[in-house]
Scaffold this active site. Sequence first.
Site, PDB file in Angstrom:
ATOM      1  N   THR A  16       0.824  -1.204   0.000  1.00 61.89           N
ATOM      2  CA  THR A  16       0.000   0.000   0.000  1.00 61.89           C
ATOM      3  C   THR A  16       0.860   1.256   0.000  1.00 61.89           C
ATOM      4  O   THR A  16       0.585   2.212  -0.736  1.00 61.89           O
ATOM      5  CB  THR A  16      -0.941   0.002   1.210  1.00 61.89           C
ATOM      6  OG1 THR A  16      -1.779  -1.155   1.167  1.00 61.89           O
ATOM      7  CG2 THR A  16      -1.819   1.248   1.226  1.00 61.89           C
ATOM      8  N   LYS A  37      -7.508  -0.226  -4.419  1.00 61.92           N
ATOM      9  CA  LYS A  37      -7.263  -1.488  -3.727  1.00 61.92           C
ATOM     10  C   LYS A  37      -8.407  -2.420  -4.106  1.00 61.92           C
ATOM     11  O   LYS A  37      -9.576  -2.102  -3.867  1.00 61.92           O
ATOM     12  CB  LYS A  37      -7.204  -1.286  -2.218  1.00 61.92           C
ATOM     13  CG  LYS A  37      -6.666  -2.503  -1.447  1.00 61.92           C
ATOM     14  CD  LYS A  37      -6.464  -2.163   0.015  1.00 61.92           C
ATOM     15  CE  LYS A  37      -5.936  -3.348   0.806  1.00 61.92           C
ATOM     16  NZ  LYS A  37      -4.512  -3.633   0.544  1.00 61.92           N
ATOM     17  N   THR A 176      12.390  -1.929   2.859  1.00 64.25           N
ATOM     18  CA  THR A 176      13.154  -2.365   4.025  1.00 64.25           C
ATOM     19  C   THR A 176      12.221  -2.725   5.171  1.00 64.25           C
ATOM     20  O   THR A 176      11.549  -1.858   5.736  1.00 64.25           O
ATOM     21  CB  THR A 176      14.124  -1.254   4.476  1.00 64.25           C
ATOM     22  OG1 THR A 176      14.961  -0.901   3.380  1.00 64.25           O
ATOM     23  CG2 THR A 176      14.974  -1.731   5.643  1.00 64.25           C
TER      24      THR A 176
END
Length: 233
Positions: A16, A37, A176
């Site tokens: 997202t 979405k 990350t």
Amino acid sequence: MKGFFVTGTDTGIGKTCVSAGLALVLGQAGFNTAAIKSLAAGQDFADGRWVNEDVALLRQASNLDLSDAEVCPLQLRTACAPHIAARLEGVAISREAILAAIRQVGGRADVSIVEGVGGFRVPLVPGWDTADLAVDLQLPVVLVVGMRLGCINHALLTAEALRARGLHLAGWVANTMDPDMPYLADNLAALADTTHGLQAPCWGLVPRLSPPTPAAVAAHLVQPLVLASFYAS
């Protein structure tokens, strides 16, 4: 309908946030963008209504004036796999209705960012999963790779699965998960290897951000590659 389908190596790895960042990049380049979405599971009650935080973020990143229902045509309250949430709530997941809703909103935009659910293959109804959804939409795919132990295997298997369905991997984004991940550079090099890696350009390395706003994520995306792939799609 032009744009990208965003999938990931797992659930909770930043699809997202990356989708919102991509939408912002394209909007800043002058395109009317819709961040969509396909469906969402998990809502909280706030300010007198039920909201999904992913839907709110994507709505913020779109520069078209979209309602929550237009950003996400099917929102379930239970935070679990969507087919389980639908069963618990007595809701029917309709392939035709979801596709029609996505295409209707996407048709109003120059470029749409359509986010999948979980990883690449999440069941929705018998005979139709999120991989089939990507095939139905026929958009080039952006793969979000959650950088943590095991990500090389997960990323390569996902790329293999989407190519087996005739889909084009336009690019990938390294997100990350663990800021202290050992050998991060080595993992990135393996994914980028021209012979045994993902065989697609890396569109950015997103560090651990707090908060991961669309603008903060967009600052770490390689904008020219995004636009070049859009023109080629």
